[in-house]
Each structure stands twice: as structure tokens, then as C-alpha cells.
Design a protein around this motif. Structure first.
Motif, PDB file in Angstrom:
ATOM      1  N   ARG A   1      36.582 -11.856  26.001  1.00 49.31           N
ATOM      2  CA  ARG A   1      37.137 -13.566  26.528  1.00 49.31           C
ATOM      3  C   ARG A   1      36.919 -14.572  25.573  1.00 49.31           C
ATOM      4  O   ARG A   1      36.024 -14.534  25.205  1.00 49.31           O
ATOM      5  CB  ARG A   1      36.128 -13.778  27.979  1.00 49.31           C
ATOM      6  CG  ARG A   1      36.820 -14.737  29.080  1.00 49.31           C
ATOM      7  CD  ARG A   1      35.554 -15.606  29.425  1.00 49.31           C
ATOM      8  NE  ARG A   1      35.391 -16.344  27.825  1.00 49.31           N
ATOM      9  CZ  ARG A   1      34.046 -17.724  27.223  1.00 49.31           C
ATOM     10  NH1 ARG A   1      33.376 -17.386  28.636  1.00 49.31           N
ATOM     11  NH2 ARG A   1      34.188 -17.974  26.025  1.00 49.31           N
ATOM     12  N   GLY A   2      38.495 -15.393  25.916  1.00 52.07           N
ATOM     13  CA  GLY A   2      38.680 -16.296  25.007  1.00 52.07           C
ATOM     14  C   GLY A   2      38.078 -15.826  23.719  1.00 52.07           C
ATOM     15  O   GLY A   2      37.329 -16.368  22.626  1.00 52.07           O
TER      16      GLY A   2
ATOM     17  N   VAL B   1      42.675 -14.542  27.471  1.00 50.52           N
ATOM     18  CA  VAL B   1      42.978 -16.354  27.215  1.00 50.52           C
ATOM     19  C   VAL B   1      43.772 -16.934  27.855  1.00 50.52           C
ATOM     20  O   VAL B   1      44.020 -16.207  28.476  1.00 50.52           O
ATOM     21  CB  VAL B   1      43.489 -15.709  25.974  1.00 50.52           C
ATOM     22  CG1 VAL B   1      43.285 -16.936  25.503  1.00 50.52           C
ATOM     23  CG2 VAL B   1      43.473 -14.367  24.134  1.00 50.52           C
ATOM     24  N   GLY B   2      42.571 -18.305  27.115  1.00 43.98           N
ATOM     25  CA  GLY B   2      42.959 -19.125  28.655  1.00 43.98           C
ATOM     26  C   GLY B   2      44.972 -19.465  27.827  1.00 43.98           C
ATOM     27  O   GLY B   2      45.035 -19.354  26.326  1.00 43.98           O
TER      28      GLY B   2
ATOM     29  N   ASP C   1      44.573 -22.283  25.813  1.00 45.50           N
ATOM     30  CA  ASP C   1      44.265 -22.019  24.054  1.00 45.50           C
ATOM     31  C   ASP C   1      44.806 -21.816  23.545  1.00 45.50           C
ATOM     32  O   ASP C   1      45.096 -20.349  22.812  1.00 45.50           O
ATOM     33  CB  ASP C   1      42.550 -21.513  24.946  1.00 45.50           C
ATOM     34  CG  ASP C   1      41.745 -21.082  23.887  1.00 45.50           C
ATOM     35  OD1 ASP C   1      42.060 -21.901  22.745  1.00 45.50           O
ATOM     36  OD2 ASP C   1      40.955 -19.805  23.793  1.00 45.50           O
TER      37      ASP C   1
ATOM     38  N   THR D   1      41.227 -23.226  29.462  1.00 51.06           N
ATOM     39  CA  THR D   1      40.948 -23.439  27.963  1.00 51.06           C
ATOM     40  C   THR D   1      39.587 -22.755  27.453  1.00 51.06           C
ATOM     41  O   THR D   1      39.889 -21.536  28.195  1.00 51.06           O
ATOM     42  CB  THR D   1      40.558 -25.197  27.828  1.00 51.06           C
ATOM     43  OG1 THR D   1      39.902 -25.351  28.482  1.00 51.06           O
ATOM     44  CG2 THR D   1      42.344 -26.362  27.742  1.00 51.06           C
ATOM     45  N   HIS D   2      39.462 -22.776  26.856  1.00 57.71           N
ATOM     46  CA  HIS D   2      39.070 -21.923  25.642  1.00 57.71           C
ATOM     47  C   HIS D   2      37.765 -21.446  25.836  1.00 57.71           C
ATOM     48  O   HIS D   2      37.424 -20.452  26.235  1.00 57.71           O
ATOM     49  CB  HIS D   2      38.357 -22.863  24.502  1.00 57.71           C
ATOM     50  CG  HIS D   2      38.183 -21.281  23.522  1.00 57.71           C
ATOM     51  ND1 HIS D   2      38.201 -20.109  22.485  1.00 57.71           N
ATOM     52  CD2 HIS D   2      35.842 -21.265  23.039  1.00 57.71           C
ATOM     53  CE1 HIS D   2      37.529 -19.462  22.542  1.00 57.71           C
ATOM     54  NE2 HIS D   2      36.284 -20.301  21.955  1.00 57.71           N
TER      55      HIS D   2
ATOM     56  N   ASN E   1      45.371 -13.421  19.167  1.00 64.26           N
ATOM     57  CA  ASN E   1      44.942 -12.773  20.247  1.00 64.26           C
ATOM     58  C   ASN E   1      46.612 -12.015  20.142  1.00 64.26           C
ATOM     59  O   ASN E   1      46.759 -10.504  19.788  1.00 64.26           O
ATOM     60  CB  ASN E   1      44.654 -13.005  21.516  1.00 64.26           C
ATOM     61  CG  ASN E   1      43.129 -12.469  21.930  1.00 64.26           C
ATOM     62  OD1 ASN E   1      42.888 -11.929  22.261  1.00 64.26           O
ATOM     63  ND2 ASN E   1      42.690 -14.089  21.543  1.00 64.26           N
TER      64      ASN E   1
ATOM     65  N   VAL F   1      43.836 -19.943  20.026  1.00 64.93           N
ATOM     66  CA  VAL F   1      42.979 -18.484  20.450  1.00 64.93           C
ATOM     67  C   VAL F   1      44.260 -17.273  20.847  1.00 64.93           C
ATOM     68  O   VAL F   1      44.450 -16.099  20.585  1.00 64.93           O
ATOM     69  CB  VAL F   1      42.270 -18.348  20.978  1.00 64.93           C
ATOM     70  CG1 VAL F   1      41.550 -16.896  21.601  1.00 64.93           C
ATOM     71  CG2 VAL F   1      40.726 -19.469  20.328  1.00 64.93           C
TER      72      VAL F   1
ATOM     73  N   ALA G   1      32.614 -12.917  24.227  1.00 65.32           N
ATOM     74  CA  ALA G   1      32.941 -14.013  24.242  1.00 65.32           C
ATOM     75  C   ALA G   1      33.558 -14.974  23.174  1.00 65.32           C
ATOM     76  O   ALA G   1      32.615 -14.733  22.218  1.00 65.32           O
ATOM     77  CB  ALA G   1      32.923 -14.870  25.325  1.00 65.32           C
ATOM     78  N   SER G   2      34.849 -15.108  22.560  1.00 66.44           N
ATOM     79  CA  SER G   2      34.081 -15.850  21.312  1.00 66.44           C
ATOM     80  C   SER G   2      34.364 -15.051  20.499  1.00 66.44           C
ATOM     81  O   SER G   2      35.075 -14.100  20.056  1.00 66.44           O
ATOM     82  CB  SER G   2      33.487 -17.559  21.617  1.00 66.44           C
ATOM     83  OG  SER G   2      34.271 -18.284  20.471  1.00 66.44           O
TER      84      SER G   2
ATOM     85  N   PHE H   1      37.240 -21.937  29.303  1.00 67.04           N
ATOM     86  CA  PHE H   1      37.603 -21.498  31.496  1.00 67.04           C
ATOM     87  C   PHE H   1      36.533 -22.545  31.997  1.00 67.04           C
ATOM     88  O   PHE H   1      36.291 -22.090  33.200  1.00 67.04           O
ATOM     89  CB  PHE H   1      36.993 -19.705  31.046  1.00 67.04           C
ATOM     90  CG  PHE H   1      38.433 -19.169  30.191  1.00 67.04           C
ATOM     91  CD1 PHE H   1      39.827 -18.972  31.285  1.00 67.04           C
ATOM     92  CD2 PHE H   1      38.150 -18.499  29.626  1.00 67.04           C
ATOM     93  CE1 PHE H   1      40.431 -18.337  30.299  1.00 67.04           C
ATOM     94  CE2 PHE H   1      38.543 -18.274  28.559  1.00 67.04           C
ATOM     95  CZ  PHE H   1      39.588 -18.097  28.904  1.00 67.04           C
TER      96      PHE H   1
END
Length: 135
Positions: free
Chosen positions: A48-49, A70-71, A74, A101-102, A81, A77, A24-25, A104
Motif C-alpha cells: 500500500r503506497g 497506489v494513490g 502520489d 495521496t501517499h 510502481n 510512488v 506500507a511505504s 490515503f
């Protein structure tokens, strides 16, 4: 992450088991670099994000099928992506979670991520063997 992969393939109890990475991130970039560095060890990746743009030089070497989640809200990001998706040479897909959003944090969005991730890992790794019921 690379050190962990090396350790897993050296252990008799885990050496023969397929590995999937979930990041994530910025952790998604670490997962993608590890997948590029150890292609024989990694069978699937979920971001994820994530920030795959931080691993852009490694993306063409990622052999593992990669799911980018991805949200929809967001925007920065999501744009990153979309830009890196074509750089992945493996089977890959971008899943946009509407209204997320970022982090979730919106109701139902993290569950959406879990369902998509589970389906991705089952498709490319398979179901784990049933654990015997100790009696």
C-alpha cells in the motif's frame, strides 16, 4: 519480517496456516524481500503506497501474487510502481486509487485499500476457517 516468517512456520499452532504480508511505504519493500526469501511461507502480498523499487533485486524471486495499491495523486510512488510491475514474475496487479495521496487520508480511500486488500487475500489465501462459538 523474515525472522517472523521463520518463527511462524516453526510454531505448531501456525505452521499449517497460509501467510499473507501487507506492507506500507518502505515496509512494502521489506514484505517483498521476505516473500522472495521465503517463497514457501508467503501466499500473497499487498503493498500500500509501497516502495517496491527498494526491493528491485528481489522482485523476480517473489512467487506470491502481489497487489500494488497506489494513490492516483502520489505521482512519484505511482511511477515507481509502474516501473517495477513488469519485474514481478508472479501474478500481480497495480490498483490506482483515484484522488488518493501517499497516506490515503482522503475520505473513502483507505476503505478502498482495505476492500482491495481483503479481496486479494481471499482470492489467493482464502477465507479463514470459522471460529467455533464458545457456549
Amino acid at each position: 519480517v523474515i525472522g517472523l516468517l521463520d518463527w511462524l512456520v516453526e510454531q505448531p499452532s501456525t505452521a499449517k496456516h497460509p501467510v499473507g504480508l501487507f506492507g506500507a511505504s518502505t515496509g512494502a519493500a521489506a514484505a517483498l524481500v521476505a516473500a522472495a526469501e521465503r517463497p514457501a511461507a508467503v501466499r500473497a502480498v499487498v503493498s500500500r503506497g509501497g516502495r517496491p523499487d527498494l526491493a528491485v533485486d528481489s522482485l523476480p524471486q517473489v512467487a506470491a501474487p502481489t497487489l500494488l495499491v497506489v494513490g492516483g495523486n502520489d505521482t512519484a510512488v505511482l511511477q515507481a510502481n509502474r516501473q517495477v510491475l513488469p519485474k514481478l514474475s508472479s501474478a500481480s496487479r497495480l490498483e490506482v486509487v483515484p484522488g488518493a495521496t501517499h497516506l490515503f487520508e482522503e475520505p473513502g480511500t483507505l476503505e478502498h485499500v482495505a476492500e482491495e486488500s481483503n479481496a486479494w487475500f481471499q482470492q489467493y489465501i482464502g477465507r479463514p476457517p470459522a471460529t467455533p462459538n464458545p457456549r
